[in-house]
Write a protein that holds these residues in place. Structure first.
Motif, PDB file in Angstrom:
ATOM      1  N   THR A 137      17.331  -3.751  -2.430  1.00  0.00           N
ATOM      2  CA  THR A 137      16.207  -4.171  -1.319  1.00  0.00           C
ATOM      3  C   THR A 137      16.807  -4.391  -0.120  1.00  0.00           C
ATOM      4  N   ASP A 190       8.759  -1.906  -6.387  1.00  0.00           N
ATOM      5  CA  ASP A 190       9.135  -2.875  -7.272  1.00  0.00           C
ATOM      6  C   ASP A 190       7.745  -3.894  -7.181  1.00  0.00           C
ATOM      7  N   SER A 245       9.453  -7.466  -3.632  1.00  0.00           N
ATOM      8  CA  SER A 245      10.867  -8.235  -2.831  1.00  0.00           C
ATOM      9  C   SER A 245      11.055  -7.687  -1.299  1.00  0.00           C
ATOM     10  N   ASP A 273      12.365   1.711  -1.825  1.00  0.00           N
ATOM     11  CA  ASP A 273      12.991   0.722  -2.597  1.00  0.00           C
ATOM     12  C   ASP A 273      12.464   0.715  -4.007  1.00  0.00           C
TER      13      ASP A 273
HETATM   14 MG    MG Z   1      15.029  -5.304  -5.257  1.00  0.00          MG
END
Ligand code: MG
Ligand code: ADP
Length: 260
Positions: free
Chosen positions: A17, A40, A44, A130
């Protein structure tokens, strides 16, 4: 031409991330139009970019992927947030874990994210995804949609073991789902440069994989300044512009750009 890069490693905590955010904003600082996709369910990336409660967002990646699955229309910038440092991002929240289950019984289940990306890629120079720390359905969607992957890795024995499994998965993805998938490179993160151990691991990876896969010259040093940025909602370029982590992400952005 837009390039789609998935930031992937099934191991958690290796700075996927952090790398997505800082490489993305690094590319913006080089004049590129960049979309980051948070894939995700923990959101995050979204919280690193200042979204305080990702779970309260109305439109996220799962909303858009749900629309693709149901063949509903969506706007090309629907759900996309523009960050103060100029990067655009499609956020994510816990709903993605439900989608992970839905996908299993969906036709063309690996191709849902690709369909979305294909419809928006003319708006951007780079799209960075990500990925979450698994090789589940959403990550497989990212690998199917990507032109290439960047693998962040920590110089530790366990990370290196996981790397072999990841490279095997990438090979299978290329064979069955995405013949054009390339490996952009491996980037060492959170590197404690003073220890011989870390240096030995890095040389070992270079020896095993270096012939076929690029190991980026940019190495991201371990620094508390990097860890602090996610709480600030800004990149390392804003949080600690003269620090060594900012310099390393700038170098990484330049290496990625050099391929154009
Ligand atoms: Mg991450
Ligand atoms: P992942 O997405 O792979 O799980 P993160 O980017 O969330 O990894 O990073 C994991 C943790 O390591 C976070 O707490 C993050 O702030 C911290 N971190 C990331 N990069 C660095 C760095 N260069 N030095 C020190 N800590 C870092």
């Amino acid at each position: 031409m837009c390039k789609v890069i998935a930031i992937v490693n099934q191991k958690g905590g290796v700075a996927k991330t952090t790398t997505t955010v800082n490489l993305g904003i690094g590319l913006v600082r080089e004049g590129k139009k960049v979309l980051l996709i948070d894939a995700d369910s923990q959101g995050s990336l979204s919280s690193s970019l200042g979204v305080e409660e990702p779970d309260e967002l109305d439109v996220t990646l799962s909303t858009i992927m749900g629309k693709v699955i149901n063949e509903e229309d969506y706007g090309k910038r629907e759900g996309v947030i523009v960050h103060e440092e100029g990067v655009s991002f499609l956020p994510c929240n816990i709903e993605l874990s439900g989608l992970e289950v839905t996908l299993v019984n969906t036709m063309r289940r690996e191709y849902i994210l690709k369909e979305y990306i294909t419809s928006v890629r003319n708006l951007y120079d780079y799209i960075l995804i990500d990925c979450n720390s698994s090789l589940g359905m959403v990550t497989m969607n990212a690998l199917t949609a990507a032109d290439s992957v960047i693998i962040p890795i920590e110089a530790a024995y366990l990370s290196v073991k996981g790397l072999q499994q990841l490279i095997t998965t990438l090979g299978r993805t290329k064979k069955y789902l995405n013949p054009n998938l390339g490996i952009e490179g491996i980037v060492f993160t959170k590197m404690v440069g003073r220890t011989n151990y870390a240096k030995e691991i890095k040389s070992m990876v270079e020896e095993i994989y270096g012939k076929n896969v690029r190991v980026f010259g940019a190495v991201i040093p371990h620094s508390v300044r990097a860890a602090e940025t996610s709480a600030e909602g800004v990149s390392i370029f804003k949080h600690d512009p003269r620090g060594k982590v900012a310099a390393a992400y700038k170098k990484l952005a330049k290496e990625v750009l050099a391929d154009e």
